[in-house]
Design an enzyme around this catalytic site. Structure first.
Site, short mmCIF file in Angstrom:
data_model
loop_
_atom_site.label_atom_id
_atom_site.label_comp_id
_atom_site.label_asym_id
_atom_site.label_seq_id
_atom_site.Cartn_x
_atom_site.Cartn_y
_atom_site.Cartn_z
N ARG A 254 -7.13 11.80 -5.80
CA ARG A 254 -8.44 11.16 -5.68
C ARG A 254 -9.65 12.30 -5.82
O ARG A 254 -10.75 11.70 -6.02
CB ARG A 254 -8.33 10.76 -4.23
CG ARG A 254 -9.51 9.60 -3.74
CD ARG A 254 -9.39 8.87 -2.59
NE ARG A 254 -9.15 9.70 -1.41
CZ ARG A 254 -8.96 9.40 -0.20
NH1 ARG A 254 -8.99 8.06 0.25
NH2 ARG A 254 -9.07 10.16 0.90
N TYR B 170 -14.80 -12.24 -0.38
CA TYR B 170 -15.49 -11.12 -0.69
C TYR B 170 -16.76 -11.34 -1.83
O TYR B 170 -17.94 -10.91 -1.62
CB TYR B 170 -14.40 -10.16 -1.71
CG TYR B 170 -13.48 -9.12 -0.80
CD1 TYR B 170 -14.27 -8.36 -0.08
CD2 TYR B 170 -12.25 -9.63 -0.68
CE1 TYR B 170 -13.46 -7.45 0.87
CE2 TYR B 170 -11.76 -8.56 0.08
CZ TYR B 170 -12.22 -7.84 1.00
OH TYR B 170 -11.16 -6.93 1.64
N ASP C 6 -6.55 -3.33 -7.52
CA ASP C 6 -7.02 -4.15 -6.10
C ASP C 6 -7.16 -5.78 -6.42
O ASP C 6 -7.26 -6.08 -7.59
CB ASP C 6 -8.32 -3.32 -5.98
CG ASP C 6 -8.74 -3.74 -4.37
OD1 ASP C 6 -8.18 -3.08 -3.63
OD2 ASP C 6 -9.27 -4.69 -4.20
N ARG D 242 0.84 -1.26 0.06
CA ARG D 242 0.03 -0.10 0.16
C ARG D 242 0.84 1.23 0.13
O ARG D 242 0.55 2.22 0.65
CB ARG D 242 -0.95 -0.11 1.23
CG ARG D 242 -1.91 -0.99 1.41
CD ARG D 242 -2.90 -0.80 0.28
NE ARG D 242 -3.85 -1.88 0.23
CZ ARG D 242 -5.13 -1.86 0.88
NH1 ARG D 242 -5.57 -1.02 1.43
NH2 ARG D 242 -6.06 -2.97 0.72
N ARG E 249 -3.36 6.23 0.49
CA ARG E 249 -3.89 7.26 1.20
C ARG E 249 -3.10 8.14 2.27
O ARG E 249 -3.30 9.38 2.36
CB ARG E 249 -5.10 6.82 2.01
CG ARG E 249 -6.34 6.43 1.07
CD ARG E 249 -7.10 5.49 2.16
NE ARG E 249 -6.70 4.32 2.51
CZ ARG E 249 -7.18 3.20 3.20
NH1 ARG E 249 -8.43 3.58 3.58
NH2 ARG E 249 -6.70 2.17 3.23
O1 1CP Z 1 0.03 -1.85 -2.46
C1 1CP Z 1 -0.21 -1.05 -3.39
O2 1CP Z 1 0.49 0.16 -3.11
C2 1CP Z 1 -0.96 -1.33 -4.44
C3 1CP Z 1 -2.20 -1.16 -4.28
C4 1CP Z 1 -3.45 -2.01 -3.57
C5 1CP Z 1 -3.23 -3.38 -3.28
C6 1CP Z 1 -2.13 -4.36 -3.27
C7 1CP Z 1 -4.53 -1.55 -3.09
C8 1CP Z 1 -5.24 -0.42 -3.44
N1 1CP Z 1 -5.33 -2.80 -2.86
C9 1CP Z 1 -4.45 -3.78 -2.74
C10 1CP Z 1 -4.67 -5.02 -2.14
C11 1CP Z 1 -6.12 -5.38 -1.44
N2 1CP Z 1 -7.20 -4.95 -1.78
C12 1CP Z 1 -6.04 -6.38 -0.27
C13 1CP Z 1 -4.98 -7.26 -0.08
C14 1CP Z 1 -3.92 -6.47 0.86
C15 1CP Z 1 -4.34 -6.26 2.47
O3 1CP Z 1 -4.41 -7.49 2.93
O4 1CP Z 1 -4.78 -5.34 2.80
C16 1CP Z 1 -7.30 -6.41 0.17
C17 1CP Z 1 -7.80 -7.26 1.35
C18 1CP Z 1 -8.00 -5.38 -0.67
C19 1CP Z 1 -9.54 -5.13 -0.55
C20 1CP Z 1 -9.70 -3.57 -0.26
N3 1CP Z 1 -9.58 -2.69 -1.24
C21 1CP Z 1 -9.83 -2.91 1.01
C22 1CP Z 1 -10.19 -3.86 2.27
C23 1CP Z 1 -11.19 -3.91 2.91
C24 1CP Z 1 -11.61 -4.70 3.87
O5 1CP Z 1 -12.46 -5.41 3.65
O6 1CP Z 1 -10.95 -4.62 4.94
C25 1CP Z 1 -9.90 -1.65 0.83
C26 1CP Z 1 -10.17 -0.59 1.96
C27 1CP Z 1 -9.74 -1.39 -0.57
C28 1CP Z 1 -9.68 -0.16 -1.47
C29 1CP Z 1 -8.34 0.22 -1.66
N4 1CP Z 1 -7.36 -0.57 -2.48
C30 1CP Z 1 -6.19 0.12 -2.59
C31 1CP Z 1 -6.40 1.26 -2.06
C32 1CP Z 1 -5.19 2.30 -1.61
C33 1CP Z 1 -7.59 1.41 -1.18
C34 1CP Z 1 -8.17 2.28 -0.27
C35 1CP Z 1 -8.92 3.34 -1.05
C36 1CP Z 1 -8.40 4.43 -1.63
O7 1CP Z 1 -7.13 5.04 -1.06
O8 1CP Z 1 -8.82 5.13 -2.59
#
Ligand code: 1CP
Length: 350
Positions: free
Chosen positions: A41, A155, A78, A28, A32
Site C-alpha cells: 500500500r 453509496y 471493491d 477481507r 490491512r
Molecule cells: O474480501 C476480500 O479480501 C476482497 C476485497 C474486498 C471486498 C470483498 C474489498 C477490499 N472490499 C470488498 C467489499 C466491500 N467494499 C463491501 C462489502 C463487504 C462488507 O460488508 O464489508 C463494502 C461495504 C465495501 C465498501 C468499502 N470499501 C468500505 C466500507 C466503508 C463503509 O462505508 O463502512 C471500505 C473501508 C472500503 C475500502 C476497502 N476495500 C477493500 C479493502 C481491503 C478496503 C480497505 C482499504 C485498504 O485496505 O486499502
C-alpha cells in the site's frame, strides 16, 4: 470421471456435494491486517491503482493464498469498482471507503446512466481472474463478487458510507419512483457484471448486500429482496451451475428472507447461533459463517473451541466455514494462520 471429482472443495460444498471437511476462507482476507499488504500500500497509495493495475491486484489477491492456502481466493477489488462504468465517478478514500463525487438523486441522473459494458470499462477483471485461476489450479476456488443493488444505491445516493442512510431513506419513504428505477438499472448491470466475472474464471460469486440489514423486514421486502432476486435470476439463466452466495450485515432479522433471494448459500453472522440458523433456514439451505471476527483476538484454545462449536452446529453438509463478517484490520496474522491450520485438520478433529 464426473466433472466435479476434480473440482475444489469450496465449489463442491457450495453445489451441495458431501466433502471431507468444511471449506474455509475469510472475507477481507486480502487487506490491512497483513503486513505484506500494508507494505504494498505504501508503494501504491491509491486503492484504485491497487485494485485496477492487474499485476498489483493479482499480487494482493494471492497474498493470503501464499500465506494460508485458504479454500477460497477472492478477487481483490471493491463493490463500487463497476460504478464508473455506469458513469458514476468514485474514489476509495484511505480509512473511509467509497466516495461518490456527484451523488445520484434526480430522475435526469438515473436516465443518463451509461449502458454497462464490463469488457470495455473493466478491462483488468479478465486479466486478474484468469491469472488467479492459473495460479491456484484445482487447489482452491476463485471467488468473484459484486455489491447488491440496495447497497450500491446507498453509496451512490448518499455519496459515501452512512450511519443513518437518511438521504436514501428519504427517497425510499417519500416518492420511491426514481429509486426503484435506479435499483432496477443497477440490478441489470450487476447481473451483467456477475456473468462477466464467471466467464472470466470466477467459480463462485458472492453478492454483498451489506447495508440491507439497515432496513426493516417490510422495507427489505420492497427495496432489497426483489432486486437481489432480479440479479440472481438473470445470472442463473445463463450460468445455472455457478453457486451464488448472499451476505447481508446484521441479517438476524431477515435470515429467512435471504433464503428467498435465489442464493445457493446464505451467509450467517455471529448474532445468530449457527444451530438456530440451521433450524430457521431448513435442511436444504447451505450456509456460510459464522464466527465473530473478534474471536481472532482470543487465545488459541478459544479460537479452536469456537471453530469446533460452529462446525458441529452447522452439521456435515452445506457449510462453508468463515467469519460472520470481514477479518478486522488489527487481527494478528498468527491467529489467522492458526484459524486456517485448525480448520484444515477438522476431518481429524471432529
Ligand atoms: O474480501 C476480500 O479480501 C476482497 C476485497 C474486498 C471486498 C470483498 C474489498 C477490499 N472490499 C470488498 C467489499 C466491500 N467494499 C463491501 C462489502 C463487504 C462488507 O460488508 O464489508 C463494502 C461495504 C465495501 C465498501 C468499502 N470499501 C468500505 C466500507 C466503508 C463503509 O462505508 O463502512 C471500505 C473501508 C472500503 C475500502 C476497502 N476495500 C477493500 C479493502 C481491503 C478496503 C480497505 C482499504 C485498504 O485496505 O486499502
Amino acid at each position: 470421471m464426473g466433472v466435479s471429482s476434480t473440482a475444489p472443495r469450496l465449489l463442491r460444498a457450495a453445489r451441495g456435494e458431501v466433502v471431507d471437511r468444511p471449506p474455509v476462507w475469510m472475507m477481507r482476507q486480502a487487506g490491512r491486517y497483513m503486513k505484506a499488504y500494508r507494505d504494498l500500500r505504501e508503494k501504491y497509495p491509491s486503492f484504485r491503482d491497487r485494485s485496477e493495475i492487474p499485476e498489483v491486484a493479482i499480487e494482493v489477491s494471492l497474498q493470503p493464498w501464499r500465506a494460508f492456502q485458504p479454500d477460497g481466493v477472492i478477487l481483490f477489488s471493491d463493490i463500487v469498482t463497476p460504478l464508473p462504468g455506469l458513469g458514476i465517478d468514485m474514489d476509495i478514500a484511505e480509512g473511509k471507503g467509497p466516495i461518490i463525487h456527484s451523488p445520484i438523486r434526480t430522475q435526469e441522473q438515473v436516465d443518463n446512466l451509461r449502458p454497462f459494458d464490463p469488457e470495455a470499462s473493466l478491462p483488468f477483471i479478465k486479466t486478474i481472474l484468469q491469472a488467479l485461476r492459473l495460479e491456484v489450479g484445482h487447489q482452491s476456488t476463485v471467488l468473484g463478487f459484486v455489491g447488491a443493488p440496495w447497497t450500491l444505491a446507498a453509496y451512490a445516493v448518499e455519496g459515501k458510507g452512512s450511519k443513518t442512510y437518511s438521504i436514501i431513506k428519504n427517497m425510499a419513504f417519500s416518492d420511491p419512483t426514481i429509486l426503484h428505477q435506479f435499483l432496477a438499472k443497477l440490478a441489470d448491470a450487476i447481473a451483467v457484471y456477475a456473468r462477466y466475472q464467471i466467464d472470466c474464471g470466477a467459480q463462485v460469486v458472492q453478492m454483498f448486500d451489506s447495508w440491507a440489514g439497515q432496513l426493516s423486514p417490510q422495507d427489505y421486502d420492497t427495496f432489497a429482496l426483489p432486486y437481489q432476486q432480479r440479479v440472481f435470476e438473470q445470472v442463473k439463466q445463463t450460468h445455472p451451475d455457478t453457486p451464488l452466495i448472499l451476505l447481508v450485515s446484521g441479517s438476524a432479522g431477515v435470515l429467512e428472507r435471504m433464503a428467498k433471494s435465489g442464493a445457493d448459500v446464505v451467509t450467517v453472522d455471529w448474532a445468530v447461533d449457527m444451530a438456530e440458523a440451521r433450524a430457521r433456514l431448513g435442511k436444504h439451505v447451505k450456509v456460510q459463517g459464522n464466527l465473530d471476527p473478534g474471536v481472532l483476538f482470543g487465545s488459541k484454545q478459544f479460537i479452536r473451541d469456537r471453530i469446533l462449536d460452529t462446525v458441529r452446529k452447522a452439521g456435515n453438509w452445506g457449510h462453508i466455514l468463515n467469519l460472520g463478517h470481514g477479518v478486522l484490520p488489527e487481527t494478528p496474522e498468527e491467529n489467522v494462520a492458526f484459524f486456517f491450520e485448525t480448520a484444515k485438520q477438522l476431518n481429524v478433529l471432529v
